[in-house]
Design a protein around this motif. Structure first.
Motif, PDB file in Angstrom:
ATOM      1  N   VAL A   1      35.076  41.573  27.119  1.00  0.00           N
ATOM      2  CA  VAL A   1      36.135  41.311  28.091  1.00  0.00           C
ATOM      3  C   VAL A   1      36.449  39.818  28.047  1.00  0.00           C
ATOM      4  CG1 VAL A   1      35.558  43.225  29.648  1.00  0.00           C
ATOM      5  CG2 VAL A   1      34.454  40.997  29.954  1.00  0.00           C
ATOM      6  N   ASP A   2      37.663  39.476  28.439  1.00  0.00           N
ATOM      7  CA  ASP A   2      38.066  38.069  28.419  1.00  0.00           C
ATOM      8  C   ASP A   2      38.311  37.534  29.827  1.00  0.00           C
ATOM      9  OD1 ASP A   2      40.423  39.295  29.162  1.00  0.00           O
ATOM     10  OD2 ASP A   2      41.564  38.679  27.396  1.00  0.00           O
ATOM     11  N   TRP A   3      37.668  38.132  30.809  1.00  0.00           N
ATOM     12  CA  TRP A   3      37.989  37.848  32.205  1.00  0.00           C
ATOM     13  C   TRP A   3      37.620  36.420  32.627  1.00  0.00           C
ATOM     14  CZ3 TRP A   3      35.632  43.073  34.273  1.00  0.00           C
ATOM     15  CH2 TRP A   3      36.365  44.132  33.710  1.00  0.00           C
ATOM     16  N   ALA A   4      36.658  35.803  31.971  1.00  0.00           N
ATOM     17  CA  ALA A   4      36.283  34.423  32.310  1.00  0.00           C
ATOM     18  C   ALA A   4      37.002  33.400  31.435  1.00  0.00           C
ATOM     19  CB  ALA A   4      34.772  34.226  32.183  1.00  0.00           C
ATOM     20  N   TYR A   5      37.796  33.854  30.482  1.00  0.00           N
ATOM     21  CA  TYR A   5      38.395  32.938  29.513  1.00  0.00           C
ATOM     22  C   TYR A   5      39.292  31.864  30.115  1.00  0.00           C
ATOM     23  CZ  TYR A   5      36.605  35.622  25.554  1.00  0.00           C
ATOM     24  OH  TYR A   5      35.779  36.218  24.636  1.00  0.00           O
ATOM     25  N   PRO A   6      39.979  32.123  31.245  1.00  0.00           N
ATOM     26  CA  PRO A   6      40.834  31.064  31.789  1.00  0.00           C
ATOM     27  C   PRO A   6      40.113  29.764  32.117  1.00  0.00           C
ATOM     28  CG  PRO A   6      41.444  33.168  32.758  1.00  0.00           C
ATOM     29  CD  PRO A   6      40.193  33.398  31.967  1.00  0.00           C
ATOM     30  N   ILE A   7      38.789  29.790  32.328  1.00  0.00           N
ATOM     31  CA  ILE A   7      38.085  28.549  32.676  1.00  0.00           C
ATOM     32  C   ILE A   7      37.097  28.122  31.581  1.00  0.00           C
ATOM     33  CG2 ILE A   7      38.406  28.617  35.163  1.00  0.00           C
ATOM     34  CD1 ILE A   7      35.164  29.872  33.671  1.00  0.00           C
ATOM     35  N   LEU A   8      37.182  28.737  30.391  1.00  0.00           N
ATOM     36  CA  LEU A   8      36.307  28.366  29.275  1.00  0.00           C
ATOM     37  C   LEU A   8      37.081  27.573  28.238  1.00  0.00           C
ATOM     38  CD1 LEU A   8      34.282  31.671  28.718  1.00  0.00           C
ATOM     39  CD2 LEU A   8      33.617  29.650  30.045  1.00  0.00           C
TER      40      LEU A   8
ATOM     41  N   VAL B   1      35.623  29.951  41.671  1.00  0.00           N
ATOM     42  CA  VAL B   1      37.008  30.005  41.199  1.00  0.00           C
ATOM     43  C   VAL B   1      37.488  31.444  41.285  1.00  0.00           C
ATOM     44  CG1 VAL B   1      36.716  28.039  39.630  1.00  0.00           C
ATOM     45  CG2 VAL B   1      36.357  30.361  38.776  1.00  0.00           C
ATOM     46  N   VAL B   2      38.790  31.603  41.337  1.00  0.00           N
ATOM     47  CA  VAL B   2      39.414  32.928  41.237  1.00  0.00           C
ATOM     48  C   VAL B   2      40.483  32.829  40.166  1.00  0.00           C
ATOM     49  CG1 VAL B   2      40.713  34.731  42.401  1.00  0.00           C
ATOM     50  CG2 VAL B   2      38.938  33.488  43.648  1.00  0.00           C
ATOM     51  N   VAL B   3      40.320  33.593  39.079  1.00  0.00           N
ATOM     52  CA  VAL B   3      41.212  33.480  37.925  1.00  0.00           C
ATOM     53  C   VAL B   3      42.071  34.731  37.791  1.00  0.00           C
ATOM     54  CG1 VAL B   3      39.566  31.989  36.724  1.00  0.00           C
ATOM     55  CG2 VAL B   3      39.508  34.457  36.322  1.00  0.00           C
ATOM     56  N   PRO B   4      43.244  34.614  37.171  1.00  0.00           N
ATOM     57  CA  PRO B   4      44.096  35.792  36.969  1.00  0.00           C
ATOM     58  C   PRO B   4      43.551  36.671  35.848  1.00  0.00           C
ATOM     59  CG  PRO B   4      45.081  33.855  35.947  1.00  0.00           C
ATOM     60  CD  PRO B   4      43.857  33.367  36.677  1.00  0.00           C
ATOM     61  N   LEU B   5      43.761  37.970  35.977  1.00  0.00           N
ATOM     62  CA  LEU B   5      43.390  38.918  34.938  1.00  0.00           C
ATOM     63  C   LEU B   5      44.603  39.244  34.068  1.00  0.00           C
ATOM     64  CD1 LEU B   5      41.193  41.423  36.969  1.00  0.00           C
ATOM     65  CD2 LEU B   5      40.387  39.912  35.151  1.00  0.00           C
ATOM     66  N   ARG B   6      44.382  39.325  32.770  1.00  0.00           N
ATOM     67  CA  ARG B   6      45.461  39.680  31.849  1.00  0.00           C
ATOM     68  C   ARG B   6      45.939  41.114  32.090  1.00  0.00           C
ATOM     69  NH1 ARG B   6      45.332  40.824  26.009  1.00  0.00           N
ATOM     70  NH2 ARG B   6      43.062  40.741  26.138  1.00  0.00           N
ATOM     71  N   HIS B   7      45.001  42.010  32.354  1.00  0.00           N
ATOM     72  CA  HIS B   7      45.315  43.393  32.698  1.00  0.00           C
ATOM     73  C   HIS B   7      44.655  43.700  34.041  1.00  0.00           C
ATOM     74  CE1 HIS B   7      46.807  44.155  28.649  1.00  0.00           C
ATOM     75  NE2 HIS B   7      45.693  43.655  28.169  1.00  0.00           N
TER      76      HIS B   7
ATOM     77  N   VAL C   1      20.961  16.659  29.979  1.00  0.00           N
ATOM     78  CA  VAL C   1      21.334  18.003  29.533  1.00  0.00           C
ATOM     79  C   VAL C   1      21.768  18.836  30.740  1.00  0.00           C
ATOM     80  CG1 VAL C   1      20.423  20.182  28.636  1.00  0.00           C
ATOM     81  CG2 VAL C   1      19.918  18.045  27.455  1.00  0.00           C
ATOM     82  N   VAL C   2      22.864  19.557  30.580  1.00  0.00           N
ATOM     83  CA  VAL C   2      23.377  20.398  31.663  1.00  0.00           C
ATOM     84  C   VAL C   2      23.354  21.861  31.210  1.00  0.00           C
ATOM     85  CG1 VAL C   2      25.324  20.933  33.171  1.00  0.00           C
ATOM     86  CG2 VAL C   2      24.854  18.555  32.517  1.00  0.00           C
ATOM     87  N   GLY C   3      22.630  22.688  31.951  1.00  0.00           N
ATOM     88  CA  GLY C   3      22.636  24.124  31.709  1.00  0.00           C
ATOM     89  C   GLY C   3      23.673  24.784  32.587  1.00  0.00           C
ATOM     90  N   SER C   4      24.436  25.725  32.019  1.00  0.00           N
ATOM     91  CA  SER C   4      25.546  26.346  32.750  1.00  0.00           C
ATOM     92  C   SER C   4      25.476  27.862  32.687  1.00  0.00           C
ATOM     93  CB  SER C   4      26.885  25.886  32.169  1.00  0.00           C
ATOM     94  OG  SER C   4      27.027  24.483  32.256  1.00  0.00           O
ATOM     95  N   SER C   5      26.029  28.478  33.698  1.00  0.00           N
ATOM     96  CA  SER C   5      26.156  29.937  33.740  1.00  0.00           C
ATOM     97  C   SER C   5      27.280  30.304  34.690  1.00  0.00           C
ATOM     98  CB  SER C   5      24.850  30.590  34.203  1.00  0.00           C
ATOM     99  OG  SER C   5      24.626  30.336  35.580  1.00  0.00           O
ATOM    100  N   TYR C   6      27.672  31.571  34.657  1.00  0.00           N
ATOM    101  CA  TYR C   6      28.603  32.074  35.664  1.00  0.00           C
ATOM    102  C   TYR C   6      28.239  33.514  35.989  1.00  0.00           C
ATOM    103  CZ  TYR C   6      31.245  34.771  32.140  1.00  0.00           C
ATOM    104  OH  TYR C   6      31.616  35.670  31.172  1.00  0.00           O
ATOM    105  N   ILE C   7      28.616  33.938  37.169  1.00  0.00           N
ATOM    106  CA  ILE C   7      28.520  35.340  37.554  1.00  0.00           C
ATOM    107  C   ILE C   7      29.857  35.748  38.155  1.00  0.00           C
ATOM    108  CG2 ILE C   7      26.027  35.319  37.926  1.00  0.00           C
ATOM    109  CD1 ILE C   7      26.715  35.221  40.983  1.00  0.00           C
ATOM    110  N   ALA C   8      30.081  37.057  38.228  1.00  0.00           N
ATOM    111  CA  ALA C   8      31.338  37.588  38.747  1.00  0.00           C
ATOM    112  C   ALA C   8      31.035  38.596  39.847  1.00  0.00           C
ATOM    113  CB  ALA C   8      32.138  38.256  37.630  1.00  0.00           C
ATOM    114  N   PRO C   9      31.116  38.188  41.120  1.00  0.00           N
ATOM    115  CA  PRO C   9      30.726  39.084  42.215  1.00  0.00           C
ATOM    116  C   PRO C   9      31.818  40.048  42.682  1.00  0.00           C
ATOM    117  CG  PRO C   9      31.237  36.922  43.091  1.00  0.00           C
ATOM    118  CD  PRO C   9      31.387  36.818  41.597  1.00  0.00           C
ATOM    119  N   TYR C  10      32.819  40.316  41.855  1.00  0.00           N
ATOM    120  CA  TYR C  10      33.828  41.341  42.087  1.00  0.00           C
ATOM    121  C   TYR C  10      34.801  41.006  43.222  1.00  0.00           C
ATOM    122  CZ  TYR C  10      31.353  44.420  38.861  1.00  0.00           C
ATOM    123  OH  TYR C  10      30.784  44.942  37.749  1.00  0.00           O
ATOM    124  N   ARG C  11      34.311  40.785  44.404  1.00  0.00           N
ATOM    125  CA  ARG C  11      35.180  40.602  45.563  1.00  0.00           C
ATOM    126  C   ARG C  11      35.249  39.124  45.943  1.00  0.00           C
ATOM    127  NH1 ARG C  11      33.774  42.197  50.070  1.00  0.00           N
ATOM    128  NH2 ARG C  11      35.754  42.989  50.904  1.00  0.00           N
TER     129      ARG C  11
END
Length: 361
Positions: free
Chosen positions: A319-326, A11-17, A42-52
Motif C-alpha cells: 500500500v502507498d498510504w504513508a507515501y505523502p510524508i515519505l 499527521v492526516v494524509v490524503p488517500l489516492r483511493h 542517530v535518529v530511529g524512526s517509525s510510524y503507525i496508522a491508528p485508522y481513526r
C-alpha cells in the motif's frame, strides 16, 4: 544506544483511493510519526496508522508516556520492549498498550540498525532482496462498474501478479458481480485475494464461503469477527479455499491460539498490533514451528526487511498510504518490493509534507 531526545507527531494524509469496506469509509489516513534520537545523533524512526483520526490524541498520549522515560537511558530493543509492556500491563497488554509499544520498538530497531551501519534485514541476519507482493491499494466495496478498470490499473502500476479486493456485500449476487468485474480487468492468471473485513456472521460466512469456493480465489480473509476462534475453526473444516487471518493479532500468543484450534491456514501480522519488530520476530517463530506461511499487513517499508528473515515468508501487502510524508518510499517492480539498502528500515520523512499534514493535538 543512549537516548537523547524523542518526539511524536500526528499527521492526516490524503488517500489516492478512498477505503470503502465493512470497517467504514476513509478519505484520509491518520499516521503517528515517532523519532528517537540517540546521543551520537542517530535518529530511529517509525510510524503507525491508528485508522481513526479521532483516536490520535489517545494513541499519541500513550506513546508519549513510553517515550518520556527513555532520554538518558541506554536502550536495546528487546529490553525496551519487555520493560514497556511491564510498565503498562496494569491497563492490559493488548490494544493501545501494544500499539504504543510497537511504535517505540520499531523506532529503536531502526536506530540500532543505523548505528550498526546496516539495513534492518542484514542486522537481523538476512539480506536485502525482492519480496513477492500483491497490490492492496484499491478494489474496495464501491460501484461495480469501476472495478474492471481499477483492477487493470492496479496490476499495471507495479507489474503485479496478485491483487486484493474486498467482499462481504449484503447479497451473494453483489459479491459475484464484483469478482466478475475484477476478473474482467485482470484475467484468470492473476492471483486474487479477497478480504471480508469481518463483515459476516459465522453462519452466513459458512454459506457465503461455500458459494464462493468455486471461484478460484487465493484466500478468504477475515470473513467473521477477528477474535471468534471457534467460528474460524468450524469454517476452516468446511471450505476448500484457505482462510487468512491475523492482522488483528496482538502478539504471538494470539496466533498460537488460532493454530491450536486449527482455525487458520495462512497468517498475517500487522506491525502496529503484533508488537513491532520484536513482536514480529516472536510471531514468525511460532508460524515457522507450525509451518504456516506468514504475510504482512500494511507497513511495507519495515515488512520488506522482516519478510527476508521470516522462515515461512509468504506475501507482502503493498500500500502507498504513508507515501505523502515519505521522501524516498519503496516502490514495487515486477510484482516485487525490495527494501531500502540504506542503514535502518529506510524511513526518511519529507519534512515539508509532514508540516503540511500535521495535526496539532
Amino acid at each position: 544506544m543512549t537516548v537523547q531526545r524523542t518526539s511524536v507527531r500526528a499527521v492526516v494524509v490524503p488517500l489516492r483511493h478512498p477505503i470503502i469496506a465493512a470497517i467504514g469509509r476513509y478519505e484520509h489516513w491518520p499516521l503517528v510519526l515517532v523519532d528517537v534520537e540517540m546521543a551520537d545523533g542517530v535518529v530511529g524512526s517509525s510510524y503507525i496508522a491508528p485508522y481513526r483520526a479521532k483516536s490520535l490524541p489517545v494513541v499519541t498520549g500513550v506513546i508519549r508516556d513510553l517515550l518520556d522515560g527513555l532520554p538518558g537511558r541506554d536502550v536495546a530493543p528487546g529490553d525496551a520492549f519487555s520493560s514497556a509492556l511491564k510498565s503498562l500491563n496494569v491497563v492490559g497488554v493488548s490494544g493501545l498498550t501494544t500499539i504504543a509499544v510497537s511504535a517505540v520498538d520499531m523506532a529503536v530497531w531502526d536506530a540500532l540498525a543505523k548505528t550498526a551501519g546496516l539495513p534492518l534485514a542484514q542486522l537481523l541476519g538476512g539480506s536485502v532482496g525482492p519480496v513477492r507482493a500483491y497490490n492492496s491499494n484499491g478494489l474496495w466495496r464501491h460501484e461495480v462498474s469501476t472495478l474492471a478498470s481499477e483492477a487493470e490499473m492496479l496490476i499495471n502500476e507495479g507489474g503485479f501478479t496478485a491483487v486484493k479486493m474486498r467482499l462481504g456485500n449484503p447479497h451473494l449476487r453483489d459479491d459475484l458481480a464484483a469478482i466478475d468485474a475484477v476478473r474482467q480487468g485482470i484475467g484468470d492468471e492473476v492471483d486474487l485475494m479477497v478480504d471480508f473485513n469481518q463483515a459476516l456472521g459465522a453462519g452466513d460466512a459458512i454459506r457465503r464461503c461455500h458459494e464462493l469456493d468455486e471461484r478460484g480465489l487465493y484466500w478468504f480473509e477475515e470473513p467473521i469477527a477477528y477474535d471468534d476462534v471457534r467460528g474460524y475453526a468450524q469454517l476452516a473444516q468446511q471450505i476448500r479455499t484457505p482462510l487468512q487471518a491475523g492482522e488483528n493479532f496482538y502478539g504471538a500468543r494470539d496466533l498460537l491460539n488460532f493454530l491450536d484450534r486449527g482455525a487458520v491456514h495462512y497468517a498475517m501480522v500487522d506491525l502496529m498490533r503484533i508488537g513491532g519488530v520484536t513482536g514480529w520476530l516472536r510471531t514468525a517463530g511460532v508460524a515457522a514451528a507450525a509451518g504456516v506461511q506468514l504475510s504482512s499487513h500494511l507497513y511495507p517499508e519495515f515488512a520488506a526487511h522482516l519478510l527476508r528473515v521470516t522462515p515461512t515468508a509468504h506475501w507482502l501487502e503493498w500500500v502507498d498510504w504513508a507515501y505523502p510524508i515519505l521522501a524516498d518510499p519503496v516502490l514495487p517492480e515486477a510484482g516485487m518490493v525490495t527494501a531500502s539498502d540504506q542503514p535502518g528500515a529506510g524511513l526518511v520523512w519529507d519534512e515539508r509534507a509532514v508540516q503540511k499534514y500535521t495535526i496539532h493535538i
